[in-house]
Design an enzyme around this catalytic site. Structure first.
Site, PDB file in Angstrom:
ATOM      1  N   GLU A 132     -34.544  21.835 -15.651  1.00 51.04           N
ATOM      2  CA  GLU A 132     -35.518  22.921 -15.757  1.00 51.04           C
ATOM      3  C   GLU A 132     -35.871  23.213 -17.197  1.00 51.04           C
ATOM      4  O   GLU A 132     -37.026  23.441 -17.535  1.00 51.04           O
ATOM      5  CB  GLU A 132     -34.975  24.196 -15.084  1.00 51.04           C
ATOM      6  CG  GLU A 132     -36.046  25.228 -14.748  1.00 51.04           C
ATOM      7  CD  GLU A 132     -36.441  26.134 -15.903  1.00 51.04           C
ATOM      8  OE1 GLU A 132     -37.495  26.762 -15.830  1.00 51.04           O
ATOM      9  OE2 GLU A 132     -35.690  26.212 -16.915  1.00 51.04           O
ATOM     10  N   ASP A 176     -28.686  23.362 -15.710  1.00 49.53           N
ATOM     11  CA  ASP A 176     -28.801  22.936 -17.114  1.00 49.53           C
ATOM     12  C   ASP A 176     -29.078  24.144 -17.993  1.00 49.53           C
ATOM     13  O   ASP A 176     -29.528  25.194 -17.510  1.00 49.53           O
ATOM     14  CB  ASP A 176     -29.891  21.868 -17.296  1.00 49.53           C
ATOM     15  CG  ASP A 176     -31.301  22.392 -17.055  1.00 49.53           C
ATOM     16  OD1 ASP A 176     -31.491  23.184 -16.100  1.00 49.53           O
ATOM     17  OD2 ASP A 176     -32.218  22.013 -17.805  1.00 49.53           O
TER      18      ASP A 176
HETATM   19  N1  BES Z   1     -35.585  31.336 -16.637  1.00 47.86           N
HETATM   20  C1  BES Z   1     -36.590  30.856 -17.507  1.00 47.86           C
HETATM   21  C2  BES Z   1     -37.967  31.353 -17.134  1.00 47.86           C
HETATM   22  C3  BES Z   1     -38.203  32.816 -17.347  1.00 47.86           C
HETATM   23  C4  BES Z   1     -37.787  33.439 -18.505  1.00 47.86           C
HETATM   24  C5  BES Z   1     -38.876  33.525 -16.408  1.00 47.86           C
HETATM   25  C6  BES Z   1     -38.013  34.774 -18.678  1.00 47.86           C
HETATM   26  C7  BES Z   1     -39.115  34.857 -16.591  1.00 47.86           C
HETATM   27  C8  BES Z   1     -38.676  35.490 -17.726  1.00 47.86           C
HETATM   28  C9  BES Z   1     -36.590  29.338 -17.512  1.00 47.86           C
HETATM   29  O1  BES Z   1     -35.305  28.797 -17.554  1.00 47.86           O
HETATM   30  C10 BES Z   1     -37.312  28.857 -18.727  1.00 47.86           C
HETATM   31  O2  BES Z   1     -36.807  29.037 -19.804  1.00 47.86           O
HETATM   32  N2  BES Z   1     -38.471  28.247 -18.562  1.00 47.86           N
HETATM   33  C11 BES Z   1     -39.178  27.618 -19.628  1.00 47.86           C
HETATM   34  C12 BES Z   1     -40.099  26.628 -18.987  1.00 47.86           C
HETATM   35  C13 BES Z   1     -40.384  25.404 -19.800  1.00 47.86           C
HETATM   36  C14 BES Z   1     -39.162  24.666 -20.290  1.00 47.86           C
HETATM   37  C15 BES Z   1     -41.273  24.495 -18.993  1.00 47.86           C
HETATM   38  C16 BES Z   1     -39.962  28.631 -20.418  1.00 47.86           C
HETATM   39  O3  BES Z   1     -40.432  29.640 -19.873  1.00 47.86           O
HETATM   40  O4  BES Z   1     -40.089  28.440 -21.634  1.00 47.86           O
HETATM   41 MN    MN Z   2     -34.040  29.649 -16.212  1.00 51.54          MN
HETATM   42 MN    MN Z   3     -34.586  28.944 -19.673  1.00 52.16          MN
END
Ligand code: BES
Ligand code: MN
Ligand code: MN
Length: 456
Positions: A152, A87
């Site tokens: 996610e 997604d």
């Molecule tokens: N891939 C990211 C997480 C991430 C971003 C890890 C940059 C390390 C560096 C993931 O898809 C994401 O965006 N996670 C969200 C989590 C939330 C929706 C619970 C976030 O970090 O905002």
């Molecule tokens: Mn991600």
């Molecule tokens: Mn993300």
């Protein structure tokens, strides 16, 4: 039979074409109008596994489906669980994209599309590396399980249930996720820490409708004024979050870790130029990397109230709301943050204003051990794929499932990011460096060899 490297070289262009096809599917999990696109993306990922001869299925959930697959059994070999997500975030603001978000376009060696790096492109490297093994050696050197979800970006609400119901099936020796970043271009990294998150929306209601701000202003509490006052109470001028007890459980950054972070080549001027600011700011007493990676924070994510149109309108708005989130570090508890926040805001909310606080997703921060043999195996694999030893970093983003895996499966995660900090994730013009896509596939293929060699 070609060697693995020859196979990757000969098929690289096709891998890109296949990724373009996945990127053309607008699988935006947050927007219900994209429900069918999300299902199409799941079906697309499923077909990839089926074409490799893996046992694969799409598992329906109360939200978007999960794709689950297993490679043919290699008796006695270690098992790796690969997690990723198909997604993507909404593409807004659309007008700022140079090429449309769901028409993958290559410029200067970068692939531009929503999901290019987060996470379709990175996730796909672990599928193509498996293909390379099967098409060259005839089989993988270890057992692979894949859990590729579609929620996610909206907080993985249905994933915990799936993991609970399939604990046995998900049993593994180590978990691999590529959904993070390198430290810098040409400086690959292994991420050993991620922040957690606690996300909220505060809604304030005052009078039953918008009022003339001259006739009523100053005699009726303005919800926008009240919201501004309440929000400023969250952080002080030294950058410290003001929730009672917020820092109680925070694991301080050790002297060794601070020294290791200082050794990384980080240019604050470059950092400021990249994001277009003339100064950095944050919690007093900490460096930029410490603030970004290892200190808890609070950010307002959206503010809504009153007149937003052209010109001036003298109005006392009936409502005001804010979305804001705290990024957490070990050992902060998101549930405790929610409790503390609710009592603080209830105390701060003035009479004449009705308050509603909605608590969205929460997840604790994580730090994984650096000393495991899997870390060493991943370092060697990254060296093989990227031609350089990785550095060890933490990051400020959150991947909620990492702590869930630790808690429910008792297994640690290797966070092997192929992205870059300026990939514009969640922003217009998201990109993925195509050279890194291919290096990622190579590193992944070597990782299977490295872990396959390990005795259980
Ligand atoms: N891939 C990211 C997480 C991430 C971003 C890890 C940059 C390390 C560096 C993931 O898809 C994401 O965006 N996670 C969200 C989590 C939330 C929706 C619970 C976030 O970090 O905002
Ligand atoms: Mn991600
Ligand atoms: Mn993300």
């Amino acid at each position: 039979m070609p060697t693995l490297d020859e196979y990757l070289e000969a098929n690289g262009k096709r891998f890109e074409q296949e990724l373009f096809a996945l990127l053309r599917i607008p699988s935006v999990s947050a927007i219900s109008a994209h429900k069918k696109d999300v299902c199409d993306a799941a079906a697309w990922v499923l077909r990839q596994f089926q074409s490799l001869g893996f046992a694969a299925e799409v598992v329906e959930t109360d939200g978007h489906p999960i794709v689950y697959a297993e490679s043919p059994q290699v008796a006695g070999a270690p098992t790796v669980l690969v997690y990723g997500h198909y997604d993507v975030q909404p593409p807004d603001p659309l007008g700022e994209w140079i090429s449309p978000p769901f028409e993958p376009t290559v410029r200067d060696g970068n692939l531009y599309a929503r999901g290019a790096t987060d996470d379709k492109g990175q996730m796909f490297t672990h599928i193509k590396s498996a293909e390379a093994w099967i098409k060259t050696a005839g089989h993988l050197p270890l057992n692979l399980k894949y859990l590729i979800e579609g929620e996610e970006e909206v907080g993985s609400a249905n994933l915990d249930t799936f993991i609970d119901q399939h604990r046995k099936r998900l049993a593994c020796d180590v978990i691999v996720i590529s959904d993070t970043s390198q430290f810098a271009p040409g400086r690959p990294a292994i991420t050993y820490g991620l922040k957690g998150i606690a996300y909220f929306e505060l809604r304030l209601t005052g009078p039953s409708q918008d009022l003339h701000s001259g006739v009523f202003g100053g005699s009726v509490v303005n919800p926008a004024n009240a919201l501004a006052r309440m929000l400023t109470e969250l952080i002080d001028e030294r950058g410290r979050v003001q929730l009672p007890g917020f820092y109680d459980a925070v694991v301080p950054i050790s002297d060794d870790e601070r020294a290791a972070m200082r050794k990384l080549e980080f240019d604050e001027g470059d950092f400021m130029r990249q994001i277009g600011v003339d100064a950095v700011g944050g919690e007093e007493g900490y460096t930029t990397l410490e603030r970004r990676w290892a200190r808890p924070t609070c950010d307002i994510n959206g503010l809504t109230s009153g007149y937003q149109g052209e010109g001036a309108k003298t109005v006392l708005p009936a409502r005001a709301s804010a979305k804001f989130s705290f990024r957490l570090v070990p050992d902060q508890d998101p549930a405790q943050v929610a409790t503390s926040l609710r009592s603080m805001l209830t105390r701060l909310c003035p009479r004449g204003i009705k308050m509603e606080l909605i608590s969205f997703h929460g997840a604790p921060g994580v730090v994984v051990p650096l000393s495991s043999p899997y870390m060493a195996a991943a370092s060697r694999a990254i060296r093989a794929g990227f031609g350089r030893e990785p550095v060890f970093i933490r990051e400020g983003g959150s991947i909620p499932v990492v702590s869930t895996f630790h808690e429910k499966l008792g297994v640690d995660t290797l966070l092997l990011g192929w992205g870059l900090n300026d990939d514009n994730t969640h922003s217009p013009n998201e990109k993925f460096c195509l050279a890194d896509f291919h290096r990622g596939i190579k590193a992944s293929a070597h990782l299977w060899a490295e872990i396959g060699k390990m005795t259980r």
